[in-house]
Enzyme design. Structure first.
Site, short mmCIF file in Angstrom:
data_model
loop_
_atom_site.label_atom_id
_atom_site.label_comp_id
_atom_site.label_asym_id
_atom_site.label_seq_id
_atom_site.Cartn_x
_atom_site.Cartn_y
_atom_site.Cartn_z
N ASP A 65 81.94 -22.29 56.26
CA ASP A 65 80.76 -21.75 56.93
C ASP A 65 80.38 -20.45 56.22
OD1 ASP A 65 78.73 -21.07 58.59
OD2 ASP A 65 79.94 -20.78 60.39
N ASP A 156 74.29 -24.17 55.48
CA ASP A 156 75.41 -23.24 55.27
C ASP A 156 76.74 -23.75 55.80
OD1 ASP A 156 74.55 -23.08 57.90
OD2 ASP A 156 75.16 -21.00 58.12
N GLU A 157 76.82 -25.00 56.23
CA GLU A 157 78.08 -25.55 56.75
C GLU A 157 78.37 -26.90 56.11
OE1 GLU A 157 79.13 -25.43 60.90
OE2 GLU A 157 77.44 -24.08 61.31
N CYS A 547 46.83 -51.86 74.23
CA CYS A 547 46.14 -53.15 74.05
C CYS A 547 46.69 -54.15 75.07
CB CYS A 547 46.35 -53.66 72.62
SG CYS A 547 45.63 -55.29 72.32
N CYS A 550 48.64 -57.30 72.98
CA CYS A 550 49.93 -57.16 72.29
C CYS A 550 50.69 -55.90 72.65
CB CYS A 550 49.72 -57.21 70.77
SG CYS A 550 48.78 -55.79 70.15
N HIS A 569 42.76 -59.47 66.37
CA HIS A 569 42.86 -60.44 67.46
C HIS A 569 41.75 -61.49 67.39
CE1 HIS A 569 46.24 -58.68 69.43
NE2 HIS A 569 45.65 -57.50 69.59
#
Length: 629
Positions: A65, A156-157, A547, A550, A569
């Protein structure tokens, strides 16, 4: 009554429900006298034995770390900041604070104005993530030497499995940690802290013990792990936050990891199996020891906090910056997305999220900004203090399937790959309802004008792009009057061999000459076909954005996308139509290549139905008869 009103009998008596226990009950018929505490303990002990059997002490994990990473980078770049209480961020939020500022109580994720009250001399520095990323890459090059499969959890880890390094070099975990920290300092000029332990959970705790610029080593020994964990506060464990800590402490009286095991029966009874296993693993000092498999990313997001404002121009500017950042992240990972989510936090700290699913997979700034702008406009006016964008439904950009888009009706008019003859000009023949041939229409693509010697090397797909919009198409349920011959001839895709000019720019005589062949274009769609295929009210938008056919979601502001969705459609309904007039015969031919100067008509072809009254497939309408000229 055997007991006073409101006073519970000792064995349940006349009120057995009063003997109910949170974790276990013996109030069921036939269970009188069962020792509840004993049963609870047995269940918990069995679970702890199962977890203990999974303990692995053969691995050596190192967690590193960086020390006050953002603040340390800024100090490294500007030595004048050394020794001063420094906060990276703004008055709105602190990203990180130097150790000098932390002595006053300033910490990350704290509003900057609170930090100023705690530390009047606090110095603010604007974040520079490009700089932080550069230094992070330098540290990761060092990690690569010790574990090619290291796990980076942030800039940083990182977690490193140093088991093989220790075995191959004959080094201890402490020696490897010392060497790694020295290498990072040499490469970056920054310091870091490290922790070494048998698993990742404890290694992370160890790296925090001797901060800054220190390390802590826990031997791979069961007793050493038990001793270390026994007095460890539960808040030190990753995954136990402020809320969980207060709940365990105030309700169950648990403040250390050892007390987790003492209250194991309650934990098993009150929490889900997954949560109970986690708490018991913490009490036993167990954690992950195997390198997790690479999982496919589900979403990529970015967000920014700023001073509350209702300036629309400023908000849209910040939205553009977010779209650019999201594009960079997506393209760096080689990904495209389909669902875009806009996150907003108002000046009153109300959080809103609005999402839209695009027709295709996108990752460019322009495409992202189109949808994001529509979502933001729908919420205006408002005052915001935070804005974010998230892309989900991700697919690999190299995957061909990820580039597919929802089909629209114009796709059914697109010719197949074998639509060009050797002469180079596209010729489309229009046949009216009665079967009379209206003559050919010469349509020249951009590739025809370039000539064979220009070396364009256009693929068949590129040729299809210029062809598919050239088909004459009169949409259903729209005014046919405006689609006159001149309008049809002014298709913007058609070229006149002069650099892509529209036919509008060609002489009037040429326009009239072609118009004579289009007198019957209105007959392409008969009254019967229109009446049977156009079903008013067939598609509705539930709640204004769903819709009804669908379930696809589109906000009201996406008018163009809604029309394309409706066309899709409509095409489906045309395919399923089974009541076409049996006497109507449609003849169609594929586009053929001819030179720009050639307009000789080709022989007339007719498509006859094979059986009286039999349904004519939709292919017949859209030039799919597999005939090449």
């Amino acid at each position: 009554m055997s007991a006073a009103a409101g006073t519970p009998a000792e064995d349940g008596g006349d009120r057995p429900w009063q003997s109910y226990h949170t974790a276990y009950t013996n109030a069921k018929a036939g269970m009188e006298g069962v020792d509840k505490e004993k049963v609870q303990k047995k269940v918990a002990e069995k679970k702890m034995l199962e977890l203990e059997a999974s303990r692995d002490l053969s691995k050596i994990w190192l967690h590193t770390d960086m020390d006050a990473f953002y603040a340390a980078v800024e100090t490294l770049e500007d030595p004048s900041l050394k020794g001063k209480p420094l906060a990276v961020g703004s008055m709105s939020m602190v990203a990180t604070a130097s150790y000098e500022a932390r002595k006053f109580g300033v910490r990350a994720a704290m509003p900057g104005f609170i930090g100023c009250k705690l530390c009047p001399g606090l110095v603010f520095v604007r974040p520079n993530f490009e700089r932080y990323t550069h230094y992070s890459e330098l540290t990761r090059k060092v990690f690569q030497r010790y574990d090619p499969n290291f796990i980076a959890t942030s800039l940083d880890e990182a977690y490193l499995n140093i088991t093989n390094v220790c075995a191959e070099r004959g080094m201890t975990g402490e020696e490897v940690a010392t060497e790694l920290r020295a290498a990072i300092h040499q490469e970056t000029g920054l310091t870091c802290s490290a922790g070494v332990a048998p698993n990742r959970m404890i290694a992370k705790v160890c790296s925090d013990i001797n901060k800054p610029n220190g390390q802590f080593i826990l031997p791979n020994d069961r007793e050493a792990v038990w001793t270390f964990v026994s007095t460890l506060p539960i808040r030190k464990i990753g995954g136990i936050g402020k809320v969980t800590e207060q709940m365990l402490r105030q309700v169950l009286g648990i403040s250390t990891c050892q007390e987790m095991l003492q209250k194991a029966a309650f934990l098993c009874a009150l929490f889900s199996e997954c949560s109970a296993d986690f708490f018991l693993s913490v009490g036993l000092g167990l954690g992950g020891t195997e390198t997790p498999e690479q999982r496919q990313r589900k979403s990529i997001s970015c967000e920014r906090t700023f001073t509350a404002t209702n300036d629309s121009s400023l908000l849209f500017e910040k939205l553009a910056n977010l779209a650019e950042n999201l594009m960079d992240d997506l393209q760096k990972e080689g990904l495209k997305g389909k669902t875009l989510t806009l996150k907003l936090k108002t000046a009153d700290f109300e959080v809103r999220t609005r999402a839209v699913t695009t027709r295709g997979y996108i990752n460019s700034k322009e495409d992202i900004l189109i949808y994001a702008t529509k979502l933001l406009k729908a919420e205006m006016p408002l005052s915001l203090r935070l804005m974010g964008l998230r892309m989900s439904q991700l697919h690999d950009e190299k995957d061909d399937s990820s580039t597919s888009t929802q089909k629209t009706i114009d796709i059914f008019f697109r010719s197949s790959n074998s639509n060009l003859n050797v002469n180079g000009a596209n010729v489309q023949r229009i046949t009216n309802i009665s079967g009379q041939d209206n003559g050919p229409i010469s349509v020249t693509t951009k590739d025809d004008c370039l000539g064979p010697d220009t070396g364009t090397g256009a693929s068949t797909d590129q040729q299809d792009f210029f062809v598919h919009d050239e088909s004459i198409f009169i949409p259903e349920q729209r005014n046919l009057g405006k689609y006159n011959n001149e309008a049809v001839l002014s298709n913007p895709v058609i070229s006149d061999c002069l650099g892509g000019a529209k036919i509008d720019d060609v002489t009037t005589s040429a326009k009239v000459m072609n118009a004579e062949n289009l007198d019957d274009v209105g007959q392409l769609i008969s009254h019967e076909a229109t009446a049977s295929s156009s079903k008013p009210g067939q598609q509705l938008w539930i709640d204004g954005f769903i819709c009804s056919i669908c379930g696809f979601e589109l906000p009201p502001g996406f008018e163009e996308e809604r029309q394309e969705h409706s066309d899709f459609h409509l095409a489906e309904s045309l395919q399923q139509e089974e009541t076409v007039d049996s006497k109507r015969s449609i003849c169609s031919e594929r586009l053929a290549e001819k030179p720009c100067s050639t307009t000789t008509p080709t022989p007339k072809k007719k498509l006859k139905s094979s059986k009286e009254g039999k349904h004519i497939p939709i292919d017949a309408f859209f030039a799919k008869c597999n005939k090449n000229l």
